[in-house]
Design a protein around this motif. Structure first.
Motif, PDB file in Angstrom:
ATOM      1  N   GLU A  25      62.009  52.055  68.588  1.00 45.99           N
ATOM      2  CA  GLU A  25      61.955  50.637  68.934  1.00 45.99           C
ATOM      3  C   GLU A  25      61.255  49.821  67.865  1.00 45.99           C
ATOM      4  O   GLU A  25      60.378  50.309  67.147  1.00 45.99           O
ATOM      5  CB  GLU A  25      61.205  50.449  70.262  1.00 45.99           C
ATOM      6  N   ALA A  26      61.640  48.556  67.795  1.00 55.68           N
ATOM      7  CA  ALA A  26      60.993  47.615  66.880  1.00 55.68           C
ATOM      8  C   ALA A  26      59.566  47.338  67.329  1.00 55.68           C
ATOM      9  O   ALA A  26      59.235  47.396  68.523  1.00 55.68           O
ATOM     10  CB  ALA A  26      61.780  46.306  66.824  1.00 55.68           C
ATOM     11  N   ASN A  27      58.702  47.034  66.336  1.00 52.90           N
ATOM     12  CA  ASN A  27      57.322  46.622  66.579  1.00 52.90           C
ATOM     13  C   ASN A  27      56.520  47.700  67.314  1.00 52.90           C
ATOM     14  O   ASN A  27      55.667  47.405  68.142  1.00 52.90           O
ATOM     15  CB  ASN A  27      57.277  45.305  67.350  1.00 52.90           C
ATOM     16  N   LYS A  28      56.831  48.966  67.014  1.00 48.21           N
ATOM     17  CA  LYS A  28      56.115  50.105  67.589  1.00 48.21           C
ATOM     18  C   LYS A  28      55.717  51.061  66.465  1.00 48.21           C
ATOM     19  O   LYS A  28      56.250  51.014  65.352  1.00 48.21           O
ATOM     20  CB  LYS A  28      56.992  50.869  68.581  1.00 48.21           C
ATOM     21  N   ILE A  73      69.679  49.466  51.119  1.00 49.82           N
ATOM     22  CA  ILE A  73      68.923  49.740  52.346  1.00 49.82           C
ATOM     23  C   ILE A  73      67.561  49.061  52.274  1.00 49.82           C
ATOM     24  O   ILE A  73      67.088  48.477  53.259  1.00 49.82           O
ATOM     25  CB  ILE A  73      68.785  51.261  52.561  1.00 49.82           C
ATOM     26  N   ALA A  74      66.935  49.105  51.107  1.00 54.09           N
ATOM     27  CA  ALA A  74      65.645  48.429  50.941  1.00 54.09           C
ATOM     28  C   ALA A  74      65.783  46.926  51.157  1.00 54.09           C
ATOM     29  O   ALA A  74      64.928  46.289  51.778  1.00 54.09           O
ATOM     30  CB  ALA A  74      65.077  48.725  49.556  1.00 54.09           C
ATOM     31  N   ARG A  75      66.873  46.336  50.658  1.00 53.02           N
ATOM     32  CA  ARG A  75      67.069  44.895  50.847  1.00 53.02           C
ATOM     33  C   ARG A  75      67.293  44.541  52.318  1.00 53.02           C
ATOM     34  O   ARG A  75      67.031  43.412  52.731  1.00 53.02           O
ATOM     35  CB  ARG A  75      68.260  44.415  50.002  1.00 53.02           C
ATOM     36  N   LEU A  76      67.793  45.503  53.096  1.00 51.52           N
ATOM     37  CA  LEU A  76      67.936  45.276  54.539  1.00 51.52           C
ATOM     38  C   LEU A  76      66.594  45.297  55.254  1.00 51.52           C
ATOM     39  O   LEU A  76      66.515  44.936  56.422  1.00 51.52           O
ATOM     40  CB  LEU A  76      68.853  46.331  55.155  1.00 51.52           C
ATOM     41  N   GLY A  77      65.536  45.763  54.549  1.00 49.58           N
ATOM     42  CA  GLY A  77      64.207  45.717  55.139  1.00 49.58           C
ATOM     43  C   GLY A  77      63.569  47.055  55.421  1.00 49.58           C
ATOM     44  O   GLY A  77      62.715  47.159  56.305  1.00 49.58           O
ATOM     45  N   VAL A  78      63.956  48.082  54.670  1.00 47.72           N
ATOM     46  CA  VAL A  78      63.337  49.402  54.831  1.00 47.72           C
ATOM     47  C   VAL A  78      62.438  49.669  53.628  1.00 47.72           C
ATOM     48  O   VAL A  78      62.912  49.773  52.496  1.00 47.72           O
ATOM     49  CB  VAL A  78      64.401  50.516  54.960  1.00 47.72           C
ATOM     50  N   LEU A 172      58.562  53.289  56.387  1.00 42.53           N
ATOM     51  CA  LEU A 172      58.566  54.737  56.495  1.00 42.53           C
ATOM     52  C   LEU A 172      57.373  55.260  55.702  1.00 42.53           C
ATOM     53  O   LEU A 172      57.346  55.142  54.471  1.00 42.53           O
ATOM     54  CB  LEU A 172      59.860  55.317  55.932  1.00 42.53           C
ATOM     55  N   LEU A 173      56.391  55.820  56.387  1.00 40.51           N
ATOM     56  CA  LEU A 173      55.154  56.260  55.749  1.00 40.51           C
ATOM     57  C   LEU A 173      55.077  57.787  55.821  1.00 40.51           C
ATOM     58  O   LEU A 173      54.943  58.360  56.899  1.00 40.51           O
ATOM     59  CB  LEU A 173      53.945  55.625  56.438  1.00 40.51           C
ATOM     60  N   ASP A 174      55.157  58.435  54.666  1.00 41.92           N
ATOM     61  CA  ASP A 174      55.201  59.893  54.605  1.00 41.92           C
ATOM     62  C   ASP A 174      53.792  60.433  54.351  1.00 41.92           C
ATOM     63  O   ASP A 174      53.275  60.335  53.241  1.00 41.92           O
ATOM     64  CB  ASP A 174      56.161  60.339  53.499  1.00 41.92           C
ATOM     65  N   GLU A 175      53.176  60.991  55.386  1.00 39.77           N
ATOM     66  CA  GLU A 175      51.815  61.525  55.351  1.00 39.77           C
ATOM     67  C   GLU A 175      50.827  60.525  54.733  1.00 39.77           C
ATOM     68  O   GLU A 175      50.169  60.811  53.719  1.00 39.77           O
ATOM     69  CB  GLU A 175      51.787  62.859  54.614  1.00 39.77           C
ATOM     70  N   PRO A 176      50.689  59.358  55.349  1.00 39.85           N
ATOM     71  CA  PRO A 176      49.841  58.310  54.767  1.00 39.85           C
ATOM     72  C   PRO A 176      48.361  58.666  54.722  1.00 39.85           C
ATOM     73  O   PRO A 176      47.620  58.104  53.912  1.00 39.85           O
ATOM     74  CB  PRO A 176      50.085  57.114  55.691  1.00 39.85           C
ATOM     75  N   ALA A 177      47.907  59.583  55.577  1.00 43.69           N
ATOM     76  CA  ALA A 177      46.479  59.914  55.612  1.00 43.69           C
ATOM     77  C   ALA A 177      46.162  61.241  54.937  1.00 43.69           C
ATOM     78  O   ALA A 177      45.037  61.732  55.043  1.00 43.69           O
ATOM     79  CB  ALA A 177      45.985  59.930  57.057  1.00 43.69           C
ATOM     80  N   HIS A 198      51.496  42.282  63.021  1.00 39.22           N
ATOM     81  CA  HIS A 198      52.192  41.288  62.197  1.00 39.22           C
ATOM     82  C   HIS A 198      53.711  41.428  62.288  1.00 39.22           C
ATOM     83  O   HIS A 198      54.439  40.904  61.442  1.00 39.22           O
ATOM     84  CB  HIS A 198      51.732  41.391  60.745  1.00 39.22           C
ATOM     85  N   GLY A 199      54.188  42.148  63.301  1.00 35.60           N
ATOM     86  CA  GLY A 199      55.622  42.162  63.596  1.00 35.60           C
ATOM     87  C   GLY A 199      56.437  43.230  62.905  1.00 35.60           C
ATOM     88  O   GLY A 199      57.670  43.215  63.005  1.00 35.60           O
ATOM     89  N   LEU A 200      55.786  44.171  62.204  1.00 38.88           N
ATOM     90  CA  LEU A 200      56.532  45.226  61.523  1.00 38.88           C
ATOM     91  C   LEU A 200      56.740  46.421  62.452  1.00 38.88           C
ATOM     92  O   LEU A 200      56.122  46.520  63.520  1.00 38.88           O
ATOM     93  CB  LEU A 200      55.774  45.667  60.270  1.00 38.88           C
ATOM     94  N   THR A 201      57.605  47.318  62.037  1.00 36.84           N
ATOM     95  CA  THR A 201      57.842  48.576  62.736  1.00 36.84           C
ATOM     96  C   THR A 201      57.432  49.703  61.805  1.00 36.84           C
ATOM     97  O   THR A 201      57.778  49.683  60.622  1.00 36.84           O
ATOM     98  CB  THR A 201      59.320  48.732  63.121  1.00 36.84           C
ATOM     99  N   VAL A 202      56.674  50.665  62.329  1.00 38.73           N
ATOM    100  CA  VAL A 202      56.169  51.769  61.517  1.00 38.73           C
ATOM    101  C   VAL A 202      56.754  53.084  62.015  1.00 38.73           C
ATOM    102  O   VAL A 202      56.774  53.349  63.214  1.00 38.73           O
ATOM    103  CB  VAL A 202      54.627  51.833  61.552  1.00 38.73           C
ATOM    104  N   CYS A 203      57.232  53.881  61.078  1.00 41.30           N
ATOM    105  CA  CYS A 203      57.666  55.250  61.362  1.00 41.30           C
ATOM    106  C   CYS A 203      56.933  56.145  60.375  1.00 41.30           C
ATOM    107  O   CYS A 203      57.040  55.946  59.169  1.00 41.30           O
ATOM    108  CB  CYS A 203      59.177  55.378  61.207  1.00 41.30           C
ATOM    109  N   LEU A 204      56.141  57.085  60.870  1.00 38.60           N
ATOM    110  CA  LEU A 204      55.338  57.891  59.964  1.00 38.60           C
ATOM    111  C   LEU A 204      55.459  59.372  60.241  1.00 38.60           C
ATOM    112  O   LEU A 204      55.692  59.796  61.378  1.00 38.60           O
ATOM    113  CB  LEU A 204      53.864  57.481  60.002  1.00 38.60           C
TER     114      LEU A 204
END
Length: 255
Positions: A25-28, A73-78, A172-177, A198-204
């Protein structure tokens, strides 16, 4: 925001990702967990366009991006970060970030040769965007420092800022920590929550379970390229298949 249908990626006879369907889902905050070699990074490579699927579909906001190039794909917002934070070591933090917003500019060789008004305008826009995202990640005071002189945790924040400079909707955050201490991990988790506010969606993708269980809205678990579970943190912690494949009995007892 992200819908994946029967996604499969074969490397020779090996299914690195095997018939995965999932919706985020968006914004999750959506997390992907699983053992090493489970297919997590390959999944990200498919979403971002670095790999093309063998079969299945990937939809971003309803648009099928399965065969699109990475830049489109990046220009679409990824936007994306990687397990290893690779930056220009002998350039300043700000100069590293200016590169990110170039995705949104249109100047070409002719603009450079004649030093066009468009080039000057877009250079200012890129510099302003770099300053904006640097402030967002809390590093405004390091703009003129060289990457070689900052800490690992600060590099993680710069990598976040570089992804943000592309004006993404989905990160898309690959092992950010990875590679940072518990206090720094908490700070990075708060930064990810700030992105959601701030309205973004995070997948990590992440192996730090305490962080994931405390912040994720939804978790998908992969093992040997297959989805073995998805659900809330509470559902994942109590899932016997996940406990056996990844979390282990010690985690079950602690939960």
């Amino acid at each position: 925001m992200l819908k994946v249908e029967n996604l499969t990626k074969m490397f020779g006879g090996l299914a690195a990702v095997n018939n995965i369907s999932v919706e985020f889902e968006a914004n999750k905050i959506n997390a992907i967990i699983g053992p090493n070699g489970a297919g997590k990074s390959t999944f990200f490579n498919l979403i971002s366009g670095a790999h093309k699927p063998t079969s299945g579909r990937i939809l971003i906001d309803g648009t099928d991006v399965s065969t699109m190039r990475c830049d489109n794909i990046a220009r679409l917002g990824v936007g994306r970060t990687f397990q290893t934070t690779t930056l220009f070591e002998q350039a300043t933090v700000l100069d590293n970030l200016i590169v990110g917003h170039r995705l949104r500019t249109k100047s070409g060789l002719w603009d450079v040769l004649i030093n066009s008004r468009r080039l000057r305008r877009e250079e200012k826009e890129s510099r302003d965007k770099a300053a904006e995202v640097l402030d967002f990640v809390g590093l405004s005071h390091l703009g003129n420092h060289f990457i070689a002189d900052i800490t690992q945790e600060q590099r993680k924040r710069v990598a976040f800022a570089l992804a943000l400079a592309t004006d993404p909707k989905l990160l898309l955050l690959d092992e950010p920590a990875a590679g940072v201490n518990p206090d720094e991990t908490e700070g990075l988790a708060e930064l990810m929550n700030k992105m959601i506010r701030h309205g973004l969606t995070v997948c990590l993708i992440e192996h730090k379970m305490d962080m994931i269980m405390g912040m994720a809205d939804k978790i998908m678990v992969l093992d040997h390229g297959e989805k073995i579970a998805e659900g809330t943190p509470a559902e994942i912690k109590s899932n016997p298949v996940v406990i056996e494949a990844y979390l282990g009995s010690d985690h079950d007892a602690a939960a």
